[in-house]
Structure formats: structure tokens, C-alpha cells
Scaffold this motif. Structure first.
Motif, PDB file in Angstrom:
ATOM      1  N   SER A 202       0.790  -1.238   0.000  1.00 20.86           N
ATOM      2  CA  SER A 202       0.000   0.000   0.000  1.00 20.86           C
ATOM      3  C   SER A 202       0.818   1.281   0.000  1.00 20.86           C
ATOM      4  O   SER A 202       0.281   2.343  -0.325  1.00 20.86           O
ATOM      5  CB  SER A 202      -0.942   0.017   1.209  1.00 20.86           C
ATOM      6  OG  SER A 202      -0.213   0.035   2.427  1.00 20.86           O
TER       7      SER A 202
ATOM      8  N   TRP B 112       5.871   5.382   7.417  1.00 27.06           N
ATOM      9  CA  TRP B 112       4.671   4.577   7.199  1.00 27.06           C
ATOM     10  C   TRP B 112       4.711   3.413   8.181  1.00 27.06           C
ATOM     11  O   TRP B 112       5.657   2.623   8.183  1.00 27.06           O
ATOM     12  CB  TRP B 112       4.628   4.063   5.755  1.00 27.06           C
ATOM     13  CG  TRP B 112       4.696   5.165   4.734  1.00 27.06           C
ATOM     14  CD1 TRP B 112       5.832   5.755   4.246  1.00 27.06           C
ATOM     15  CD2 TRP B 112       3.602   5.811   4.087  1.00 27.06           C
ATOM     16  NE1 TRP B 112       5.504   6.726   3.339  1.00 27.06           N
ATOM     17  CE2 TRP B 112       4.137   6.782   3.217  1.00 27.06           C
ATOM     18  CE3 TRP B 112       2.212   5.655   4.141  1.00 27.06           C
ATOM     19  CZ2 TRP B 112       3.348   7.601   2.410  1.00 27.06           C
ATOM     20  CZ3 TRP B 112       1.415   6.470   3.357  1.00 27.06           C
ATOM     21  CH2 TRP B 112       1.968   7.412   2.495  1.00 27.06           C
TER      22      TRP B 112
ATOM     23  N   SER C 200      -3.570   6.184   6.206  1.00 27.06           N
ATOM     24  CA  SER C 200      -3.445   6.065   4.756  1.00 27.06           C
ATOM     25  C   SER C 200      -4.303   4.936   4.202  1.00 27.06           C
ATOM     26  O   SER C 200      -4.937   5.075   3.162  1.00 27.06           O
ATOM     27  CB  SER C 200      -1.975   5.825   4.378  1.00 27.06           C
ATOM     28  OG  SER C 200      -1.838   5.459   3.028  1.00 27.06           O
ATOM     29  N   THR C 201      -4.324   3.800   4.907  1.00 25.76           N
ATOM     30  CA  THR C 201      -4.972   2.600   4.384  1.00 25.76           C
ATOM     31  C   THR C 201      -5.579   1.808   5.534  1.00 25.76           C
ATOM     32  O   THR C 201      -5.019   1.771   6.631  1.00 25.76           O
ATOM     33  CB  THR C 201      -3.935   1.699   3.669  1.00 25.76           C
ATOM     34  OG1 THR C 201      -3.320   2.429   2.619  1.00 25.76           O
ATOM     35  CG2 THR C 201      -4.588   0.441   3.091  1.00 25.76           C
ATOM     36  N   THR C 202      -6.734   1.194   5.260  1.00 24.79           N
ATOM     37  CA  THR C 202      -7.303   0.178   6.143  1.00 24.79           C
ATOM     38  C   THR C 202      -7.493  -1.081   5.315  1.00 24.79           C
ATOM     39  O   THR C 202      -8.145  -1.047   4.273  1.00 24.79           O
ATOM     40  CB  THR C 202      -8.650   0.626   6.720  1.00 24.79           C
ATOM     41  OG1 THR C 202      -8.449   1.790   7.516  1.00 24.79           O
ATOM     42  CG2 THR C 202      -9.262  -0.471   7.583  1.00 24.79           C
ATOM     43  N   ASP C 203      -6.891  -2.185   5.750  1.00 19.92           N
ATOM     44  CA  ASP C 203      -6.954  -3.413   4.959  1.00 19.92           C
ATOM     45  C   ASP C 203      -6.722  -4.616   5.874  1.00 19.92           C
ATOM     46  O   ASP C 203      -5.768  -4.628   6.652  1.00 19.92           O
ATOM     47  CB  ASP C 203      -5.884  -3.379   3.860  1.00 19.92           C
ATOM     48  CG  ASP C 203      -5.992  -4.533   2.874  1.00 19.92           C
ATOM     49  OD1 ASP C 203      -7.041  -5.214   2.867  1.00 19.92           O
ATOM     50  OD2 ASP C 203      -5.036  -4.757   2.109  1.00 19.92           O
TER      51      ASP C 203
ATOM     52  N   ARG D 169      -4.244  -0.948  10.068  1.00 19.76           N
ATOM     53  CA  ARG D 169      -4.154   0.461   9.706  1.00 19.76           C
ATOM     54  C   ARG D 169      -2.733   0.741   9.223  1.00 19.76           C
ATOM     55  O   ARG D 169      -1.767   0.300   9.854  1.00 19.76           O
ATOM     56  CB  ARG D 169      -4.423   1.372  10.900  1.00 19.76           C
ATOM     57  CG  ARG D 169      -5.680   1.078  11.703  1.00 19.76           C
ATOM     58  CD  ARG D 169      -6.923   1.254  10.908  1.00 19.76           C
ATOM     59  NE  ARG D 169      -8.082   1.452  11.757  1.00 19.76           N
ATOM     60  CZ  ARG D 169      -9.313   1.091  11.432  1.00 19.76           C
ATOM     61  NH1 ARG D 169      -9.547   0.475  10.276  1.00 19.76           N
ATOM     62  NH2 ARG D 169     -10.322   1.331  12.244  1.00 19.76           N
TER      63      ARG D 169
END
Length: 204
Positions: A53, A159, A188-191, A195
């Protein structure tokens, strides 16, 4: 021994090294892991989320992997940015030996692996990637992050991947308060329950 942890400085359990096949920066590699280290059977889910990501690391300068383990993040950074110097730090002597070996196997000659004290005290980093050792406990985790994140260069980015169930949201809030107005902390991202937090240094 049964009470070894991946953050033990000198694991006493037998190493029992094993070969695993992984793909890093688009290259399939045969690397070595062992007992007494984090995720010995392959790349863990959090690290996969992080690597899948984030944007490419800075092309040059100093880059950092905090809690490098057997080396997947540091090696990925180095393969993406061959003109950079990548530092991988950890406290577990077994993983440091593995990461050095794996970097050599991967042809990542621009990786330097060692204990945190091996990094020059005045060095600033253009990019930091980390799957930080959440299970060391909140106070120690905070100490680790506040050792390294303030050493970002201006306009540099860190990150961090953190499980939502292990405090990813509360860590984001804590970082915002602890780092102050010179830093911007965003999700930035949730997956897959993780986090990915971006820490951007906007000013001195």
C-alpha cells in the motif's frame, strides 16, 4: 526456551533455520528464517499490507526499517532504491544475523543491519517503514517510535502498519499529540484489519 519472544535480545531456543520463498520488490527470493523470530514461516499479514500500500521509498538518502526482523521490509526498500542507504534495526541478535544474510542473498548491497546504537546519532531519514513491535508493551513502543520518528527529514514520511485490534486507532491519536505541530499523522490505508499510518514531517 518456551519464554523466548521475537523481541528477546538473545533467544535461547534452537534456531532451526529454514528456507522460505518470498517475493520482494517483484523478485522471487529464497531467504532464511529461524525459530525465535517474528513470522518465521513467511511475510506476515501486516507487513504484506504495508508493502502493498505504500508509495516507493525515497530514491536516495538514508532510509530506515524499525524492527527489521529477518529483513523483508529493509530488503524491499533497498531493491526499490539502490542509490539509498537502508538501515534495518532490531534488538534480536538472531534476526540481525538472518537479515544480514538475506540482504546479501537478495543482492541488496546498500543495506546496513544492526542494533539501534549502530545508527549514527545525527543521521536523518527520508523514509521510514515499520511494522513496529506492538507486543513489547505500550510504554516501550512509544519510546521506540519517539526515538526514530523525530529523526525524519523535513518533507520525509514514515509509514507504520498496526493492527486495529492492537490499538492502531489509539496509536494514531497518540502520535498526533506526542509529535506536535511539525508532523501530520493520517491514516493512509485500512486493509485486512490493519491500519497504515502516515507520519509526514512538515517542518522543523
Amino acid at each position: 526456551m518456551a519464554n523466548d519472544h521475537y523481541f528477546s535480545a538473545t533467544p535461547e531456543s534452537p534456531a532451526r533455520p529454514r528456507q522460505i520463498s518470498v517475493t520482494l520488490a517483484g523478485r522471487t527470493l529464497s531467504l532464511t528464517t529461524a525459530a525465535g523470530v517474528f513470522s518465521p514461516d513467511g511475510i506476515d499479514r501486516g507487513t504484506r499490507v504495508l508493502l502493498g500500500s505504500v508509495p516507493p521509498p525515497a530514491p536516495d538518502g538514508a532510509l530506515l526499517d524499525v524492527g527489521c526482523g529477518w529483513g523483508p521490509i529493509a530488503i524491499t526498500m533497498a531493491l526499490h532504491s539502490p542509490d539509498a542507504t537502508v538501515w534495518g534495526v532490531d534488538v534480536n541478535e538472531r534476526v540481525l544475523d538472518l537479515a544480514r544474510h538475506n540482504a546479501q542473498v537478495a543482492g541488496a548491497a546498500n543495506v546496513s543491519i544492526g542494533l539501534p546504537d549502530a545508527v549514527p546519532a545525527d543521521l536523518r531519514f527520508r523514509t521510514i517503514w515499520s511494522n513496529p513491535p506492538i507486543r513489547v508493551g505500550k510504554d516501550e513502543l512509544h519510546d521506540i517510535l519517539m526515538t526514530w520518528l523525530p529523526r525524519l527529514e523535513v518533507a520525509g514520511d514514515a509509514w507504520l502498519v498496526v493492527s486495529k485490534d492492537l490499538g492502531g486507532d489509539s496509536l494514531q491519536r497518540w502520535l498526533h499529540d506526542a509529535l506536535g505541530s511539525s508532523f501530520q499523522v493520517t491514516r493512509s490505508t485500512t486493509d485486512k484489519g490493519f491500519r497504515v499510518l502516515r507520519v509526514h514531517r512538515a517542518a522543523e
